[in-house]
Design a protein around this motif. Structure first.
Motif, PDB file in Angstrom:
ATOM      1  N   ASN A 279     -19.791  73.654   1.973  1.00 56.21           N
ATOM      2  CA  ASN A 279     -18.852  74.467   2.746  1.00 56.21           C
ATOM      3  C   ASN A 279     -19.200  75.946   2.801  1.00 56.21           C
ATOM      4  OD1 ASN A 279     -16.847  72.425   3.556  1.00 56.21           O
ATOM      5  ND2 ASN A 279     -16.512  72.211   1.352  1.00 56.21           N
ATOM      6  N   GLY A 280     -20.203  76.353   2.029  1.00 55.79           N
ATOM      7  CA  GLY A 280     -20.589  77.761   2.068  1.00 55.79           C
ATOM      8  C   GLY A 280     -19.657  78.679   1.321  1.00 55.79           C
ATOM      9  N   SER A 281     -18.838  78.143   0.409  1.00 53.96           N
ATOM     10  CA  SER A 281     -17.975  79.014  -0.387  1.00 53.96           C
ATOM     11  C   SER A 281     -18.843  79.920  -1.264  1.00 53.96           C
ATOM     12  CB  SER A 281     -17.023  78.187  -1.254  1.00 53.96           C
ATOM     13  OG  SER A 281     -17.735  77.283  -2.077  1.00 53.96           O
ATOM     14  N   LYS A 282     -18.287  81.055  -1.659  1.00 53.47           N
ATOM     15  CA  LYS A 282     -19.045  82.053  -2.418  1.00 53.47           C
ATOM     16  C   LYS A 282     -18.511  82.127  -3.852  1.00 53.47           C
ATOM     17  CE  LYS A 282     -21.739  83.513   0.922  1.00 53.47           C
ATOM     18  NZ  LYS A 282     -23.220  83.352   0.871  1.00 53.47           N
ATOM     19  N   LEU A 283     -19.424  82.020  -4.804  1.00 54.83           N
ATOM     20  CA  LEU A 283     -19.069  82.100  -6.217  1.00 54.83           C
ATOM     21  C   LEU A 283     -19.908  83.182  -6.881  1.00 54.83           C
ATOM     22  CD1 LEU A 283     -17.636  80.987  -8.769  1.00 54.83           C
ATOM     23  CD2 LEU A 283     -19.457  79.279  -8.933  1.00 54.83           C
ATOM     24  N   THR A 284     -19.244  84.088  -7.572  1.00 52.94           N
ATOM     25  CA  THR A 284     -19.960  85.126  -8.311  1.00 52.94           C
ATOM     26  C   THR A 284     -19.524  85.104  -9.768  1.00 52.94           C
ATOM     27  OG1 THR A 284     -18.288  86.807  -7.740  1.00 52.94           O
ATOM     28  CG2 THR A 284     -20.218  86.630  -6.298  1.00 52.94           C
ATOM     29  N   PHE A 285     -20.495  85.246 -10.657  1.00 54.20           N
ATOM     30  CA  PHE A 285     -20.242  85.374 -12.088  1.00 54.20           C
ATOM     31  C   PHE A 285     -20.456  86.824 -12.494  1.00 54.20           C
ATOM     32  CE2 PHE A 285     -22.096  80.850 -12.917  1.00 54.20           C
ATOM     33  CZ  PHE A 285     -20.957  80.277 -12.380  1.00 54.20           C
ATOM     34  N   LYS A 286     -19.590  87.302 -13.358  1.00 53.88           N
ATOM     35  CA  LYS A 286     -19.790  88.605 -13.975  1.00 53.88           C
ATOM     36  C   LYS A 286     -19.565  88.442 -15.470  1.00 53.88           C
ATOM     37  CE  LYS A 286     -18.473  93.475 -13.810  1.00 53.88           C
ATOM     38  NZ  LYS A 286     -17.609  94.508 -13.185  1.00 53.88           N
TER      39      LYS A 286
END
Length: 449
Positions: A155-162
């Motif tokens: 689906n092209g969802s965006k996930l970012t880790f910090k």
């Protein structure tokens, strides 16, 4: 002739020499290189001492916050601000890194992150077949010392880790995120449609859209009226914004909820803190204009959207009043084999609008919709404010309203008192029609086309 042969042989030697040079560009095979990359990514993911804070934006733009802690044994522990369970119970599942079209992170057993993409809409409140348009397989876009960026493979969802700090981990483990989720439930106990945060002497009107997890914050009046939309998430006992609201020297990053006092329309109060400073959220009483400058345009959009396609708006629950959904119990209406299905409002470009009760005949094959009662309606709009007066033009003689009961109560409310309402776009598919005389009363109109 001999000279040509020499040139030919020289060309062959040069080509062979170049080929040997190309072969030496990499001293390892493609499989060895990709395995080293995956190992480096795994080391990066597992080496964060206090885990990672994760922001996941679905394909529809809705934000959900996560906490992840990865181990070398391919296990991952997580929290999420999705609901009270995911924010309080640490969930362990498995993950793996795999070379697909590019290095990818796969959550390969059911976990909190799967809830968002579950095609069973009863699990997440999304759409059947697609859920909330999220992912559980992610292509790795970039890895730095303190952050990782990924994109969902379906689906092209965006996930970012910090990288999380010890304090971040404590917010999750000490259930402060859970407290935020729970405390926010009291916000929906307000009887008034209009809620305002008073911080350092200024009122900020709040309008939450839970379907997209965003809030519209409005302040000022007249020409100075300002409105801003922010994504929100749950954190540290309350609700926080991805980007703070800035009004001159005042910055509002969100608010921590300390208590809620129930009462009447105007006496209910939620005590909060903003930047450590005490503030309050209260409901607004009758005959007070909203602060959101979009209200003056919302009614025009509502009407023109239906007029453009010859369509109409529907309400499945009728009027909400004094904290009660379907306050007049309109969903109980029946007529022989036909049962109430929805209220219909069709803005007309010429003449009067249509306001009808529509029933579903369950015994008819195929199922059919039947208009049972209705009236012709007029709307007069004050364009500078959006204030809309709704009056009955005439009753449809072939479909008279009942003299008593839920349908009559609904008709009476539509034209009650001054008949004045404000229209508010509450989501991409809904508008709320809010009574001016009694802001505890409103009806939600859905776009089903």
């Amino acid at each position: 002739m001999n000279k040509n042969i020499l040139y030919y042989l020289l060309a062959i030697i040069l080509v062979a020499s170049c080929k040997r040079s190309d072969d030496n560009v990499f001293d390892k095979s493609p499989d060895e290189r990709i395995n080293e990359t995956l190992k480096a990514y795994q080391t990066a993911m597992t080496s964060s001492q206090y885990g990672w804070n994760g922001n996941l934006y679905t394909a529809q733009g809705t934000l959900f916050r996560f906490y992840f802690s990865f181990t070398d044994s391919n296990r991952v522990q997580m929290y999420s601000d999705f609901d009270s369970t995911t924010s309080s119970v640490l969930k362990e599942s498995s993950f793996r890194l795999k070379a697909l079209q590019q290095p990818s992170l796969i959550f390969d057993t059911y976990s909190y992150i799967h809830i968002l993409s579950d095609p069973d809409a009863s699990k997440n409140g999304g759409t059947y077949g697609v859920g909330l348009s999220s992912d559980f397989e992610f292509a790795i876009d970039s890895v730095t010392a303190d952050s990782i960026s990924l994109t969902g493979r379906v689906n092209g969802s965006k996930l970012t880790f910090k990288k999380a700090t010890q304090a971040d981990k404590t917010v999750w483990s000490s259930k402060q995120v859970y407290n935020g989720v729970q405390n926010f439930k009291s916000y929906w106990k307000f009887l008034s449609y209009w809620k305002r945060l008073n911080y350092r002497g200024t009122d900020y009107e709040l309008q939450f859209d839970t379907t997209k997890k965003q809030v519209t914050v409005s302040w000022g009046s007249g020409a100075s009226a300002t409105s801003a939309i922010r994504k929100y998430y749950f954190w540290a006992n309350g609700v926080y914004f991805v980007d703070p609201i800035v009004n001159g020297s005042n910055t509002i990053p969100g608010f921590s909820i300390t208590s809620f006092t129930d009462g009447t329309l105007t006496s209910q109060v939620m005590n909060v803190t903003v930047n450590g400073t005490a503030a309050t959220i209260k409901g607004v009483g009758p005959n007070i204009a909203p602060l959101n400058p979009d209200v003056k345009n919302a009614i025009t959009r509502w009407r023109s959207q239906a007029q453009a396609g010859g369509n109409y708006w529907v309400s499945f629950d009728g009027f909400h009043q004094n904290g009660v959904n379907d306050a007049f119990n309109i969903k109980s209406l029946k007529n022989d084999s036909a049962e109430f299905y929805f209220l219909l409002y069709a803005p007309n470009t010429q003449g009067s609008d249509a306001f009808f009760t529509i029933y579903l005949d369950t015994l008819h094959t195929p199922l059919s919709l039947v208009a049972i009662s209705g009236s012709w309606t007029k709307q007069s709009i004050t364009k500078t404010t959006g204030l809309t007066r709704v009056t009955q033009d005439s009753v449809n003689s072939k479909l008279p309203w009942p003299a008593t009961g839920p349908a009559q109560q609904t008709r009476t409310q539509m034209y009650s008192g001054t008949g004045n309402y404000y229209f508010v776009q509450s989501s991409d598919l809904t508008y709320d029609q809010v009574s001016v005389d009694d802001p505890s009363t409103w009806i939600t109109w859905y776009w089903v086309f």
